[in-house]
Design a protein around this motif. Structure first.
Motif, PDB file in Angstrom:
ATOM      1  N   LYS A   1      31.993  45.360  44.268  1.00 30.93           N
ATOM      2  CA  LYS A   1      32.443  45.405  42.881  1.00 30.93           C
ATOM      3  C   LYS A   1      33.252  46.674  42.613  1.00 30.93           C
ATOM      4  O   LYS A   1      34.315  46.639  41.989  1.00 30.93           O
ATOM      5  CB  LYS A   1      31.217  45.342  41.965  1.00 30.93           C
ATOM      6  CG  LYS A   1      31.533  45.258  40.503  1.00 30.93           C
ATOM      7  CD  LYS A   1      30.240  45.081  39.713  1.00 30.93           C
ATOM      8  CE  LYS A   1      30.503  44.890  38.247  1.00 30.93           C
ATOM      9  NZ  LYS A   1      29.266  44.599  37.507  1.00 30.93           N
ATOM     10  N   LEU A   2      32.770  47.807  43.089  1.00 31.57           N
ATOM     11  CA  LEU A   2      33.451  49.086  42.887  1.00 31.57           C
ATOM     12  C   LEU A   2      34.773  49.140  43.659  1.00 31.57           C
ATOM     13  O   LEU A   2      35.798  49.568  43.124  1.00 31.57           O
ATOM     14  CB  LEU A   2      32.538  50.239  43.321  1.00 31.57           C
ATOM     15  CG  LEU A   2      33.073  51.652  43.144  1.00 31.57           C
ATOM     16  CD1 LEU A   2      33.368  51.934  41.673  1.00 31.57           C
ATOM     17  CD2 LEU A   2      32.053  52.654  43.661  1.00 31.57           C
ATOM     18  N   LEU A   3      34.762  48.703  44.907  1.00 31.43           N
ATOM     19  CA  LEU A   3      35.993  48.693  45.695  1.00 31.43           C
ATOM     20  C   LEU A   3      37.045  47.778  45.077  1.00 31.43           C
ATOM     21  O   LEU A   3      38.224  48.130  45.014  1.00 31.43           O
ATOM     22  CB  LEU A   3      35.713  48.260  47.133  1.00 31.43           C
ATOM     23  CG  LEU A   3      35.076  49.294  48.046  1.00 31.43           C
ATOM     24  CD1 LEU A   3      34.654  48.651  49.364  1.00 31.43           C
ATOM     25  CD2 LEU A   3      36.011  50.461  48.292  1.00 31.43           C
ATOM     26  N   ALA A   4      36.622  46.593  44.638  1.00 27.98           N
ATOM     27  CA  ALA A   4      37.572  45.649  44.032  1.00 27.98           C
ATOM     28  C   ALA A   4      38.164  46.235  42.753  1.00 27.98           C
ATOM     29  O   ALA A   4      39.367  46.095  42.506  1.00 27.98           O
ATOM     30  CB  ALA A   4      36.883  44.321  43.739  1.00 27.98           C
ATOM     31  N   SER A   5      37.356  46.901  41.980  1.00 30.07           N
ATOM     32  CA  SER A   5      37.833  47.512  40.752  1.00 30.07           C
ATOM     33  C   SER A   5      38.829  48.625  41.044  1.00 30.07           C
ATOM     34  O   SER A   5      39.926  48.676  40.480  1.00 30.07           O
ATOM     35  CB  SER A   5      36.655  48.048  39.950  1.00 30.07           C
ATOM     36  OG  SER A   5      37.105  48.760  38.816  1.00 30.07           O
ATOM     37  N   LYS A   6      38.454  49.503  41.943  1.00 29.88           N
ATOM     38  CA  LYS A   6      39.263  50.691  42.239  1.00 29.88           C
ATOM     39  C   LYS A   6      40.548  50.361  43.008  1.00 29.88           C
ATOM     40  O   LYS A   6      41.610  50.889  42.685  1.00 29.88           O
ATOM     41  CB  LYS A   6      38.406  51.669  43.044  1.00 29.88           C
ATOM     42  CG  LYS A   6      39.054  52.961  43.380  1.00 29.88           C
ATOM     43  CD  LYS A   6      38.780  54.006  42.342  1.00 29.88           C
ATOM     44  CE  LYS A   6      39.286  55.347  42.842  1.00 29.88           C
ATOM     45  NZ  LYS A   6      39.336  56.327  41.847  1.00 29.88           N
TER      46      LYS A   6
ATOM     47  N   ARG B   1      22.902  33.824  37.129  1.00 28.32           N
ATOM     48  CA  ARG B   1      23.480  32.783  37.977  1.00 28.32           C
ATOM     49  C   ARG B   1      23.788  33.274  39.381  1.00 28.32           C
ATOM     50  O   ARG B   1      23.940  32.495  40.298  1.00 28.32           O
ATOM     51  CB  ARG B   1      24.745  32.225  37.342  1.00 28.32           C
ATOM     52  CG  ARG B   1      24.438  31.396  36.121  1.00 28.32           C
ATOM     53  CD  ARG B   1      25.607  30.608  35.609  1.00 28.32           C
ATOM     54  NE  ARG B   1      26.888  30.991  36.128  1.00 28.32           N
ATOM     55  CZ  ARG B   1      27.969  31.150  35.388  1.00 28.32           C
ATOM     56  NH1 ARG B   1      27.915  31.012  34.107  1.00 28.32           N
ATOM     57  NH2 ARG B   1      29.122  31.469  35.954  1.00 28.32           N
ATOM     58  N   GLY B   2      23.956  34.564  39.549  1.00 27.90           N
ATOM     59  CA  GLY B   2      24.256  35.099  40.872  1.00 27.90           C
ATOM     60  C   GLY B   2      25.740  35.283  41.101  1.00 27.90           C
ATOM     61  O   GLY B   2      26.563  34.828  40.323  1.00 27.90           O
ATOM     62  N   HIS B   3      26.061  35.970  42.175  1.00 30.67           N
ATOM     63  CA  HIS B   3      27.456  36.202  42.545  1.00 30.67           C
ATOM     64  C   HIS B   3      28.103  34.894  42.956  1.00 30.67           C
ATOM     65  O   HIS B   3      27.442  33.996  43.470  1.00 30.67           O
ATOM     66  CB  HIS B   3      27.548  37.140  43.743  1.00 30.67           C
ATOM     67  CG  HIS B   3      27.117  38.536  43.462  1.00 30.67           C
ATOM     68  ND1 HIS B   3      27.327  39.552  44.348  1.00 30.67           N
ATOM     69  CD2 HIS B   3      26.484  39.095  42.406  1.00 30.67           C
ATOM     70  CE1 HIS B   3      26.841  40.664  43.851  1.00 30.67           C
ATOM     71  NE2 HIS B   3      26.320  40.414  42.685  1.00 30.67           N
ATOM     72  N   CYS B   4      29.402  34.844  42.798  1.00 27.77           N
ATOM     73  CA  CYS B   4      30.172  33.712  43.311  1.00 27.77           C
ATOM     74  C   CYS B   4      30.596  34.095  44.724  1.00 27.77           C
ATOM     75  O   CYS B   4      31.372  35.038  44.915  1.00 27.77           O
ATOM     76  CB  CYS B   4      31.379  33.457  42.427  1.00 27.77           C
ATOM     77  SG  CYS B   4      32.509  32.230  43.132  1.00 27.77           S
ATOM     78  N   SER B   5      30.108  33.387  45.715  1.00 30.68           N
ATOM     79  CA  SER B   5      30.397  33.741  47.102  1.00 30.68           C
ATOM     80  C   SER B   5      31.886  33.637  47.427  1.00 30.68           C
ATOM     81  O   SER B   5      32.407  34.408  48.228  1.00 30.68           O
ATOM     82  CB  SER B   5      29.585  32.865  48.057  1.00 30.68           C
ATOM     83  OG  SER B   5      29.908  31.509  47.875  1.00 30.68           O
ATOM     84  N   VAL B   6      32.588  32.712  46.796  1.00 35.55           N
ATOM     85  CA  VAL B   6      34.025  32.568  47.041  1.00 35.55           C
ATOM     86  C   VAL B   6      34.769  33.768  46.453  1.00 35.55           C
ATOM     87  O   VAL B   6      35.643  34.339  47.108  1.00 35.55           O
ATOM     88  CB  VAL B   6      34.566  31.237  46.464  1.00 35.55           C
ATOM     89  CG1 VAL B   6      36.078  31.171  46.555  1.00 35.55           C
ATOM     90  CG2 VAL B   6      33.937  30.062  47.197  1.00 35.55           C
ATOM     91  N   GLU B   7      34.401  34.174  45.245  1.00 30.97           N
ATOM     92  CA  GLU B   7      35.027  35.344  44.618  1.00 30.97           C
ATOM     93  C   GLU B   7      34.788  36.595  45.468  1.00 30.97           C
ATOM     94  O   GLU B   7      35.701  37.396  45.696  1.00 30.97           O
ATOM     95  CB  GLU B   7      34.442  35.542  43.219  1.00 30.97           C
ATOM     96  CG  GLU B   7      34.948  36.763  42.484  1.00 30.97           C
ATOM     97  CD  GLU B   7      34.261  36.946  41.139  1.00 30.97           C
ATOM     98  OE1 GLU B   7      34.982  36.921  40.115  1.00 30.97           O
ATOM     99  OE2 GLU B   7      33.024  37.136  41.112  1.00 30.97           O
ATOM    100  N   ASP B   8      33.559  36.757  45.952  1.00 31.22           N
ATOM    101  CA  ASP B   8      33.236  37.908  46.803  1.00 31.22           C
ATOM    102  C   ASP B   8      34.025  37.866  48.116  1.00 31.22           C
ATOM    103  O   ASP B   8      34.548  38.888  48.567  1.00 31.22           O
ATOM    104  CB  ASP B   8      31.736  37.952  47.100  1.00 31.22           C
ATOM    105  CG  ASP B   8      30.902  38.373  45.904  1.00 31.22           C
ATOM    106  OD1 ASP B   8      31.466  38.704  44.848  1.00 31.22           O
ATOM    107  OD2 ASP B   8      29.656  38.365  46.030  1.00 31.22           O
TER     108      ASP B   8
ATOM    109  N   ASP C   1      39.390  23.704  48.412  1.00 32.55           N
ATOM    110  CA  ASP C   1      40.824  23.467  48.285  1.00 32.55           C
ATOM    111  C   ASP C   1      41.485  24.436  47.314  1.00 32.55           C
ATOM    112  O   ASP C   1      42.582  24.917  47.568  1.00 32.55           O
ATOM    113  CB  ASP C   1      41.101  22.029  47.843  1.00 32.55           C
ATOM    114  CG  ASP C   1      40.752  21.024  48.922  1.00 32.55           C
ATOM    115  OD1 ASP C   1      40.706  21.410  50.113  1.00 32.55           O
ATOM    116  OD2 ASP C   1      40.509  19.852  48.575  1.00 32.55           O
ATOM    117  N   GLU C   2      40.808  24.733  46.183  1.00 32.31           N
ATOM    118  CA  GLU C   2      41.427  25.627  45.192  1.00 32.31           C
ATOM    119  C   GLU C   2      41.590  27.039  45.728  1.00 32.31           C
ATOM    120  O   GLU C   2      42.517  27.748  45.375  1.00 32.31           O
ATOM    121  CB  GLU C   2      40.654  25.633  43.860  1.00 32.31           C
ATOM    122  CG  GLU C   2      39.233  26.150  43.939  1.00 32.31           C
ATOM    123  CD  GLU C   2      38.206  25.072  44.296  1.00 32.31           C
ATOM    124  OE1 GLU C   2      37.001  25.349  44.189  1.00 32.31           O
ATOM    125  OE2 GLU C   2      38.605  23.951  44.667  1.00 32.31           O
ATOM    126  N   VAL C   3      40.723  27.459  46.639  1.00 34.64           N
ATOM    127  CA  VAL C   3      40.857  28.784  47.246  1.00 34.64           C
ATOM    128  C   VAL C   3      42.053  28.802  48.175  1.00 34.64           C
ATOM    129  O   VAL C   3      42.853  29.730  48.167  1.00 34.64           O
ATOM    130  CB  VAL C   3      39.563  29.185  48.004  1.00 34.64           C
ATOM    131  CG1 VAL C   3      39.773  30.463  48.791  1.00 34.64           C
ATOM    132  CG2 VAL C   3      38.405  29.331  47.029  1.00 34.64           C
TER     133      VAL C   3
END
Length: 171
Positions: free
Chosen positions: A87-92, A105-112, A164-166
């Motif tokens: 989260k910090l790396l993606a932000s920075k 709900r938990g993290h979205c594995s695709v987003e991660d 497919d959307e990814v």
């Protein structure tokens, strides 16, 4: 040995008890994952946790773990040796806000996974050069042989298991 799940770690995994009712048995899932990863470079964040749960020993030269990447830490301006959150790396570094809907709900594995891959791409050339240098040094002192590095990360997105959307977003 089959053991009951005592903690689903839902805030991180997104998994709840009902998800396991018709789930693939662990041994079968592990076997499929081992076959899928064979000979492939794995890019992710804190993937050692996943490997540990799977009792999997993926070759170190075939892992690109953004949680311990000195190149990313340096690029973000953090002290050496600090293990950074995705989260910090993606932000920075990506100016991207992730894991905001996580909560119950938990993290979205695709987003991660997308964030980890995009972080890797930021330093891919330098990272691969460093890996090649390390592997050459290992070969020179008699260590195990290795597979050649990859010059482009395009092939990481060509996987039949990505939604497919990814894949559409990556093109």
């Amino acid at each position: 040995m089959k053991r009951p799940v005592t903690n689903f770690r839902t805030p991180w995994s997104g998994i709840r008890r009902h998800h396991l009712h018709n789930a693939v048995p662990f041994a079968q899932a592990r076997e499929e994952i081992v076959a899928l990863l064979e000979g492939k470079v794995v890019v992710g964040h804190s993937v050692y946790n996943d490997f540990e749960v799977l009792n999997l020993d993926h070759p170190g030269h075939m892992v690109r773990d953004t949680s311990s990447a000195r190149l990313l830490s340096r690029l973000a301006g953090f002290p050496r040796g600090r293990c950074l959150s995705l989260k910090l790396l993606a932000s920075k570094l990506l100016s991207r806000t992730i894991q905001v809907r996580a909560g119950r709900r938990g993290h979205c594995s695709v987003e991660d996974a997308q964030a980890a891959l995009d972080l890797y791409k930021l330093v891919e050339g330098e990272w691969e050069q460093e890996m090649e240098r390390r592997l050459r040094d290992d070969e020179d002192d008699g260590s195990a042989p290795h597979e050649p590095g990859h010059s482009s990360s395009d092939h990481y997105m060509q996987d039949e298991f990505w939604p497919d959307e990814v894949l559409a977003d990556a093109l």
